[in-house]
Design an enzyme around this catalytic site. Structure first.
Site, PDB file in Angstrom:
ATOM      1  N   ASP A 262      42.254  -3.716  -2.256  1.00 24.81           N
ATOM      2  CA  ASP A 262      42.297  -4.754  -1.223  1.00 24.81           C
ATOM      3  C   ASP A 262      42.242  -6.158  -1.802  1.00 24.81           C
ATOM      4  O   ASP A 262      42.435  -7.133  -1.082  1.00 24.81           O
ATOM      5  CB  ASP A 262      41.130  -4.548  -0.238  1.00 24.81           C
ATOM      6  CG  ASP A 262      41.269  -5.380   1.025  1.00 24.81           C
ATOM      7  OD1 ASP A 262      42.407  -5.523   1.516  1.00 24.81           O
ATOM      8  OD2 ASP A 262      40.254  -5.902   1.519  1.00 24.81           O
TER       9      ASP A 262
ATOM     10  N   GLN B 137      49.202  -2.095   3.863  1.00 25.78           N
ATOM     11  CA  GLN B 137      48.269  -2.863   4.692  1.00 25.78           C
ATOM     12  C   GLN B 137      49.044  -3.842   5.550  1.00 25.78           C
ATOM     13  O   GLN B 137      50.073  -4.375   5.146  1.00 25.78           O
ATOM     14  CB  GLN B 137      47.281  -3.636   3.806  1.00 25.78           C
ATOM     15  CG  GLN B 137      46.212  -4.397   4.569  1.00 25.78           C
ATOM     16  CD  GLN B 137      45.265  -5.146   3.641  1.00 25.78           C
ATOM     17  OE1 GLN B 137      45.348  -6.359   3.516  1.00 25.78           O
ATOM     18  NE2 GLN B 137      44.359  -4.423   2.988  1.00 25.78           N
TER      19      GLN B 137
ATOM     20  N   SER C 145      42.627  -8.675   7.234  1.00 27.94           N
ATOM     21  CA  SER C 145      43.278  -7.363   7.267  1.00 27.94           C
ATOM     22  C   SER C 145      43.092  -6.717   8.633  1.00 27.94           C
ATOM     23  O   SER C 145      42.023  -6.807   9.243  1.00 27.94           O
ATOM     24  CB  SER C 145      42.688  -6.438   6.195  1.00 27.94           C
ATOM     25  OG  SER C 145      42.777  -7.026   4.922  1.00 27.94           O
TER      26      SER C 145
END
Length: 301
Positions: free
Chosen positions: A215, A286, A236
């Site tokens: 991430d 993502q 996110s």
């Protein structure tokens, strides 16, 4: 020396309160400038909780997550695990992360017993310089700070970034010119690894660490073609990972990130983690919210 990675000793360490109920035992090691809890930490800790609820022989092959509320770095996170299904080959575990009595994150992780198959193929790893030939992110920032023409405000921001205690080693392959606002291709490559030693252990441990690493700077790939704008808000929405082959998260891996699309105040990014021997270890995806100032940035010089 055998200096254990802080990702193992603290960041991803959970305290078991009851069967299938856990609380983050360590401090929130690194908090982004937004002062929201780092999404990679929540994903990694949720996978740790899920892994407690399967047998040692089962290995995670995928996870799918949604970030539903902002994480508060000032309080611990509780993780509730539901044993959704336990089959002969595959098991599914659902995890809910809770703060202030409300869910901030949901995740489903699927685990598989090892199975052989003649059906195998993968993409080819990009050809890039090895990590030994590249500068770390900290060394690049130090190099930028030596430029006497850098605006004072930007100098302070770089110094603040340099002081952050991120538990990951990062070596960008083609670092962008931070003094330019010219659009760039929505693609970036990093060599990444956990700081410290993890060693040979249950593969699920390395997958939890990779979830944390995956991430970091991921969604920022979608901003490379739009560098003339100042970020107002970026967070996110969801995060998915597929684990393909064994790897060591404390060994250098190439993180190949690209953004095929952005629009409607959202951006989509995809990533691949490659082992140094060319094996594809992990695939990630993502989507996130991206809002920017309509006025282009001023020069940083």
């Amino acid at each position: 020396g055998d200096l254990r990675s802080v990702l193992i000793t603290s960041v991803l360490n959970l305290e078991q309160l009851e069967v299938d109920l856990f609380r983050c035992a360590g401090r929130h090691h690194w908090v982004p400038a937004t002062q929201r809890l780092f999404g990679g930490q929540i994903v990694g800790q949720a996978l740790v909780a899920a892994a407690h609820a399967v047998s040692r022989d089962e290995q995670v092959h995928s996870l799918h997550c949604y970030f539903v509320r902002t994480g508060d770095p000032k309080v611990p996170v509780l993780y509730e695990v539901e044993r959704t299904r336990t089959g002969k080959s595959f098991s599914v575990r659902s995890v809910k992360a809770i703060q202030h009595g409300q869910p901030i994150f949901t995740c489903q992780a699927s685990f598989q017993l090892s199975q052989r198959s003649p059906v195998q193929h993968q993409f080819t790893m990009p050809t890039v310089p090895p990590p030994e030939e590249l500068l770390t992110q900290e060394e690049l920032i130090q190099k930028f700070l030596q430029n006497p023409n850098v605006a004072e405000g930007y100098r302070k921001r770089l110094t603040k970034i340099q002081a952050q205690d991120v538990p990951i080693d990062i070596k960008p392959v083609n670092p962008p010119d931070i003094f330019s606002s010219e659009p760039q291709e929505a693609k970036q490559l990093f060599w990444v690894r956990a700081r410290g030693y993890i060693g040979e252990t249950d593969m699920k441990v390395h997958c939890c660490v990779a979830a944390y690493i995956s991430d970091y700077a991921f969604l920022g790939t979608a901003l490379l073609p739009h560098r003339q704008y100042r970020i107002k808000f970026m967070v996110s929405l969801d995060h998915s990972m597929w684990f393909h082959a064994p790897f060591r998260a404390d060994h250098w891996m190439l993180y190949e990130c690209e953004s095929p699309w952005a629009g409607g105040c959202r951006g989509l990014v995809q990533g691949r983690l490659w082992r140094r021997d060319g094996g594809l270890a992990v695939t990630c995806a993502q989507e996130g919210v991206i809002r920017v100032e309509q006025t282009p940035n001023q020069s940083k010089l």
